[in-house]
Design a protein around this motif. Structure first.
Motif, PDB file in Angstrom:
ATOM      1  N   GLY A 139     -10.312   9.682  -7.170  1.00 30.65           N
ATOM      2  CA  GLY A 139     -11.288   8.684  -6.746  1.00 30.65           C
ATOM      3  C   GLY A 139     -12.182   8.216  -7.880  1.00 30.65           C
ATOM      4  O   GLY A 139     -12.324   7.011  -8.134  1.00 30.65           O
ATOM      5  N   SER A 140     -12.785   9.166  -8.585  1.00 28.05           N
ATOM      6  CA  SER A 140     -13.694   8.806  -9.669  1.00 28.05           C
ATOM      7  C   SER A 140     -12.941   8.180 -10.843  1.00 28.05           C
ATOM      8  O   SER A 140     -13.468   7.301 -11.535  1.00 28.05           O
ATOM      9  CB  SER A 140     -14.466  10.045 -10.150  1.00 28.05           C
ATOM     10  OG  SER A 140     -13.573  11.035 -10.642  1.00 28.05           O
ATOM     11  N   ARG A 167       0.786  -1.235   0.000  1.00 30.17           N
ATOM     12  CA  ARG A 167       0.000   0.000   0.000  1.00 30.17           C
ATOM     13  C   ARG A 167       0.821   1.289   0.000  1.00 30.17           C
ATOM     14  O   ARG A 167       0.460   2.231  -0.725  1.00 30.17           O
ATOM     15  CB  ARG A 167      -0.990  -0.019   1.171  1.00 30.17           C
ATOM     16  CG  ARG A 167      -2.128  -1.022   0.980  1.00 30.17           C
ATOM     17  CD  ARG A 167      -3.029  -1.066   2.203  1.00 30.17           C
ATOM     18  NE  ARG A 167      -2.300  -1.568   3.367  1.00 30.17           N
ATOM     19  CZ  ARG A 167      -2.838  -1.669   4.599  1.00 30.17           C
ATOM     20  NH1 ARG A 167      -4.100  -1.279   4.790  1.00 30.17           N
ATOM     21  NH2 ARG A 167      -2.131  -2.140   5.608  1.00 30.17           N
ATOM     22  N   LEU A 205     -10.370   6.204 -10.642  1.00 22.91           N
ATOM     23  CA  LEU A 205      -9.981   4.841 -10.296  1.00 22.91           C
ATOM     24  C   LEU A 205     -11.164   3.908 -10.083  1.00 22.91           C
ATOM     25  O   LEU A 205     -11.089   2.718 -10.404  1.00 22.91           O
ATOM     26  CB  LEU A 205      -9.104   4.852  -9.033  1.00 22.91           C
ATOM     27  CG  LEU A 205      -7.753   5.558  -9.145  1.00 22.91           C
ATOM     28  CD1 LEU A 205      -7.029   5.502  -7.811  1.00 22.91           C
ATOM     29  CD2 LEU A 205      -6.894   4.934 -10.241  1.00 22.91           C
ATOM     30  N   THR A 206     -12.242   4.425  -9.546  1.00 23.44           N
ATOM     31  CA  THR A 206     -13.356   3.537  -9.172  1.00 23.44           C
ATOM     32  C   THR A 206     -14.667   3.841  -9.886  1.00 23.44           C
ATOM     33  O   THR A 206     -15.597   3.049  -9.820  1.00 23.44           O
ATOM     34  CB  THR A 206     -13.609   3.613  -7.652  1.00 23.44           C
ATOM     35  OG1 THR A 206     -14.007   4.952  -7.297  1.00 23.44           O
ATOM     36  CG2 THR A 206     -12.345   3.248  -6.872  1.00 23.44           C
ATOM     37  N   GLY A 207     -14.754   4.988 -10.552  1.00 23.32           N
ATOM     38  CA  GLY A 207     -16.014   5.364 -11.190  1.00 23.32           C
ATOM     39  C   GLY A 207     -16.252   4.658 -12.511  1.00 23.32           C
ATOM     40  O   GLY A 207     -15.334   4.152 -13.156  1.00 23.32           O
ATOM     41  N   ASN A 208     -17.536   4.611 -12.901  1.00 26.56           N
ATOM     42  CA  ASN A 208     -17.915   4.108 -14.219  1.00 26.56           C
ATOM     43  C   ASN A 208     -17.986   5.303 -15.154  1.00 26.56           C
ATOM     44  O   ASN A 208     -18.938   6.084 -15.111  1.00 26.56           O
ATOM     45  CB  ASN A 208     -19.277   3.396 -14.138  1.00 26.56           C
ATOM     46  CG  ASN A 208     -19.658   2.735 -15.456  1.00 26.56           C
ATOM     47  OD1 ASN A 208     -19.411   3.294 -16.525  1.00 26.56           O
ATOM     48  ND2 ASN A 208     -20.289   1.574 -15.385  1.00 26.56           N
ATOM     49  N   TRP A 209     -16.991   5.488 -15.989  1.00 28.54           N
ATOM     50  CA  TRP A 209     -16.875   6.692 -16.797  1.00 28.54           C
ATOM     51  C   TRP A 209     -18.030   6.823 -17.769  1.00 28.54           C
ATOM     52  O   TRP A 209     -18.532   7.911 -18.009  1.00 28.54           O
ATOM     53  CB  TRP A 209     -15.562   6.695 -17.563  1.00 28.54           C
ATOM     54  CG  TRP A 209     -14.348   6.674 -16.695  1.00 28.54           C
ATOM     55  CD1 TRP A 209     -14.316   6.731 -15.333  1.00 28.54           C
ATOM     56  CD2 TRP A 209     -12.982   6.581 -17.115  1.00 28.54           C
ATOM     57  NE1 TRP A 209     -13.041   6.677 -14.871  1.00 28.54           N
ATOM     58  CE2 TRP A 209     -12.186   6.583 -15.937  1.00 28.54           C
ATOM     59  CE3 TRP A 209     -12.363   6.505 -18.361  1.00 28.54           C
ATOM     60  CZ2 TRP A 209     -10.800   6.498 -15.985  1.00 28.54           C
ATOM     61  CZ3 TRP A 209     -10.980   6.416 -18.405  1.00 28.54           C
ATOM     62  CH2 TRP A 209     -10.202   6.425 -17.231  1.00 28.54           C
TER      63      TRP A 209
END
Length: 211
Positions: free
Chosen positions: A198-199, A156, A201-205
């Motif tokens: 954040g968006s 990490r 890396l983890t968001g649905n574009w």
């Protein structure tokens, strides 16, 4: 108390540093010689080498100062902050301190011009990336120590620093090709890009686009 001799030596070092960066940014790093730097200040080549190991050393002198300042800023962040937040606040809140660090050596405008020269000069960019990797390793070990984990067993710290370092690289490239050539511009761009991690890396574009 600083002696007259020490002040003279410091003035000579500062004059060589400024002359070198001016020549690098106006004539190009690869087309500038140590003799030309020394001549611009009115000293010998031998005098230049009393203060700097060579062209690369003088080219990265101010960057080295800002890197040290950033590491110190990360180390000083409150213990309760999450690692990524500590990195974010260290870089965003540290701009004024970085400005002061730069201004103690050269004008900020010259520092920013040299930043672009590094980005546009392959030999300097390679060194910059190598130095950045070394700084990232230092930060990763600092985060591991602060969080009480083993940097070689827990991925990490290095993952967090890799993401952060990637954002900084994207920011640098965008700023270097933009029209607003100021310290405030790169500060705002850095904040904007960090807010989007954040968006990204983890968001649905696609879903976000279709809203």
């Amino acid at each position: 108390m600083e002696t007259l001799r020490e002040r003279k030596k410091q003035r000579t070092r500062e004059a060589l540093l400024r002359a070198a960066l001016e020549l690098f940014t106006t004539h190009g790093y690869e087309h500038t010689t140590v003799d030309e730097i020394a001549e611009a200040v009115g000293v010998s080549q031998r005098t230049f080498f009393r203060y700097f190991a060579g062209k690369e050393d003088v080219a990265f002198t101010v960057q080295a100062m800002t890197e040290e300042r950033f590491v110190a800023a990360v180390r000083a962040r409150p213990a309760q902050e999450a690692p990524m937040e500590a990195l974010r606040q260290a870089v965003l809140e540290g701009w004024d301190a970085i400005r002061g660090t730069v201004e103690s050596a050269v004008p900020v405008e010259l520092y920013l011009r040299m930043y672009r020269t590094i980005e546009s000069t392959p030999a300097l960019l390679a060194v910059h990336l190598r130095r950045s990797a070394a700084t990232e390793e230092t930060i990763a070990r600092l985060l591991a120590e602060r969080e009480g984990v083993d940097v070689d067993a827990d991925p990490r710290p290095r993952l967090a620093v890799a993401v952060f370092g990637g954002v900084i690289r994207v920011t640098e490239r965008q700023w270097c090709t933009g029209d607003d050539f100021s310290l405030e511009a790169i500060r705002q761009l850095t904040a904007s890009y960090l807010d989007q991690v954040g968006s990204a890396l983890t968001g649905n574009w696609r879903s976000e686009r279709d809203r």
